[in-house]
Design a protein around this motif. Structure first.
Motif, PDB file in Angstrom:
ATOM      1  N   ASN A 130       0.862  -1.183   0.000  1.00  0.00           N
ATOM      2  CA  ASN A 130       0.000   0.000   0.000  1.00  0.00           C
ATOM      3  C   ASN A 130       0.897   1.232   0.000  1.00  0.00           C
ATOM      4  O   ASN A 130       1.736   1.401   0.902  1.00  0.00           O
ATOM      5  CB  ASN A 130      -0.886   0.035   1.252  1.00  0.00           C
ATOM      6  CG  ASN A 130      -2.180  -0.745   1.054  1.00  0.00           C
ATOM      7  OD1 ASN A 130      -2.685  -0.831  -0.061  1.00  0.00           O
ATOM      8  ND2 ASN A 130      -2.716  -1.280   2.134  1.00  0.00           N
ATOM      9  N   CYS A 149      -2.423  -5.052   8.355  1.00  0.00           N
ATOM     10  CA  CYS A 149      -3.114  -3.979   7.640  1.00  0.00           C
ATOM     11  C   CYS A 149      -4.583  -3.990   8.053  1.00  0.00           C
ATOM     12  O   CYS A 149      -5.166  -5.034   8.321  1.00  0.00           O
ATOM     13  CB  CYS A 149      -2.993  -4.183   6.133  1.00  0.00           C
ATOM     14  SG  CYS A 149      -3.955  -3.001   5.154  1.00  0.00           S
ATOM     15  N   VAL A 150      -5.199  -2.817   8.062  1.00  0.00           N
ATOM     16  CA  VAL A 150      -6.603  -2.680   8.418  1.00  0.00           C
ATOM     17  C   VAL A 150      -7.506  -3.441   7.440  1.00  0.00           C
ATOM     18  O   VAL A 150      -8.632  -3.789   7.753  1.00  0.00           O
ATOM     19  CB  VAL A 150      -6.980  -1.172   8.504  1.00  0.00           C
ATOM     20  CG1 VAL A 150      -7.052  -0.546   7.113  1.00  0.00           C
ATOM     21  CG2 VAL A 150      -8.259  -0.937   9.267  1.00  0.00           C
ATOM     22  N   GLY A 187      -1.613  -0.986   9.882  1.00  0.00           N
ATOM     23  CA  GLY A 187      -0.484  -0.621   9.024  1.00  0.00           C
ATOM     24  C   GLY A 187      -0.478   0.808   8.531  1.00  0.00           C
ATOM     25  O   GLY A 187       0.594   1.369   8.274  1.00  0.00           O
ATOM     26  N   PHE A 188      -1.648   1.432   8.411  1.00  0.00           N
ATOM     27  CA  PHE A 188      -1.648   2.789   7.848  1.00  0.00           C
ATOM     28  C   PHE A 188      -0.956   3.808   8.735  1.00  0.00           C
ATOM     29  O   PHE A 188      -0.596   4.892   8.283  1.00  0.00           O
ATOM     30  CB  PHE A 188      -3.067   3.239   7.448  1.00  0.00           C
ATOM     31  CG  PHE A 188      -4.066   3.401   8.564  1.00  0.00           C
ATOM     32  CD1 PHE A 188      -4.149   4.596   9.261  1.00  0.00           C
ATOM     33  CD2 PHE A 188      -4.950   2.377   8.875  1.00  0.00           C
ATOM     34  CE1 PHE A 188      -5.099   4.760  10.264  1.00  0.00           C
ATOM     35  CE2 PHE A 188      -5.902   2.525   9.873  1.00  0.00           C
ATOM     36  CZ  PHE A 188      -5.970   3.722  10.585  1.00  0.00           C
TER      37      PHE A 188
HETATM   38 MO   LIG Z   1      -2.939  -0.845   5.440  1.00  0.00          MO
END
Ligand SMILES: [Mo]
Ligand SMILES: Nc1nc2c(c(=O)[nH]1)N[C@H]1C(S)=C(S)[C@@H](COP(=O)(O)O)O[C@H]1N2
Length: 312
Positions: free
Chosen positions: A77, A133-134, A228-229
């Protein structure tokens, strides 16, 4: 707001099935060659050899196998390079040197530091961390880098600082910056307490090599207990502030992506469950853990914040 449907990693669960992802990845790997990531002086000034990679700190046992490098470096991402997972080739265009980091805000002395000068002043090590990650995919990565608290010490913040804010580079090779609507630059932030926590890490490498551009090279935040963001890539600016920043994804959709974003399998995303995660590689589904399994390190950070939306 219908417009949020545009965002790739906010796609509904039906579109992130293991099957569709596997097919897409197969197509992508078929066309991929070596991931040339050589870049001089990342671990130590003047050296690019893997043998010089820092030793592993074994205090952080991931409890599951390391993800194969080819998956971690080709399924990414990185919205500055586009909305798809397949940006690794485009990201090779990002020049990693020269690279400077602007340090400012509530500090004794604002300054701009060259990355190689910075790396001479920190103690690097390797840590194998889980990444969640979301969107409910996950990996396990040997990162090299240094604790975030070493950067905080170097920056010498004032006592009034409450947050550390990270801003990522805006390079001409980042075609995603031209896409309308996104509130560039990518901003992330943590409290001073979170920044001081043992787990909070700045990555400069992975798999014993310099950090590839697609994974956030030359310098990337790594916060394994958060979605993760929060782990902002290609950091160009670090600012100390007494006000909580509005972070990139929070600005886009605050009901789905908040400031805290701590991993919690019991708190679903409004559009999908967070109970399980898909491991890159074999696509095995495994249970997600509270704070991504790092509760013993970080749960204490939040005991005085019970009323807040800690898990989104
Ligand atoms: Mo993510
Ligand atoms: N600058 C920047 N950092 C970013 C992102 C991004 O789009 N831009 N994506 C985030 C998200 S959603 C995740 S899951 C991780 C992905 O890291 P990886 O590609 O190394 O797996 O990077 C994070 N950091």
């Amino acid at each position: 707001m219908h417009v949020i449907k545009r965002f790739g990693w906010e796609i509904p669960a039906a579109r992130i099935t293991p099957e569709s992802v596997t097919l897409r990845r197969r197509a992508l790997l078929a066309g991929s060659a070596a991931l040339g990531t050589a870049s001089a002086g990342l671990f130590r000034a003047g050296s690019a050899h893997a043998e010089d990679a820092p030793a592993r700190n074994t205090a952080f046992d991931p409890g599951r196998p390391i993800t194969e490098e080819k998956y971690a470096t080709t399924y990414n991402n990185y919205y500055e390079y586009g909305e798809s997972k397949n940006i690794w080739r485009a990201a090779q265009a990002l020049k990693q040197r020269p690279w400077t980091i602007q340090i400012g805000g509530l500090v004794k002395q604002p300054r701009t530091i060259d990355i190689d000068d910075l790396l001479k002043q920190v103690q690097q090590e390797e840590r194998v961390y889980r990444h969640r990650c979301v969107e409910a995919w996950a990996m396990t990565v040997p990162w090299t880098g240094f604790p975030l608290n070493q950067l905080v010490k170097l920056a010498d913040p004032l006592g009034s600082a409450k947050y550390v804010v990270f801003e990522t580079a805006q390079d001409k090779t980042m075609t995603g910056l031209n896409a309308p609507f996104y509130p560039w630059p990518y901003i992330e932030g943590v409290t001073m307490d979170e920044a001081a926590n043992d787990l909070a890490f700045i990555s400069t490498g992975m798999y014993g090599k310099p950090l590839p551009p697609q994974n956030g090279g030359p310098l990337r935040l790594t916060l394994p207990w958060k979605y993760g963001f929060k782990s902002a890539k290609a950091i160009a600016k670090v600012t100390f502030s007494d006000t909580r920043p509005t972070t990139f994804w929070e600005a886009i959709q605050p009901s789905e992506y908040g400031f805290w974003a701590n991993v919690n399998p019991a708190v679903p995303h409004p559009r999908w469950s967070q109970a399980k995660e898909r491991l890159l590689g074999d696509d095995e589904m495994v249970p997600t853990q509270l704070y991504n399994g790092y509760a013993s390190f970080v749960a204490g950070l939040y005991t005085d914040r019970k009323g807040e939306k800690l898990f989104m």
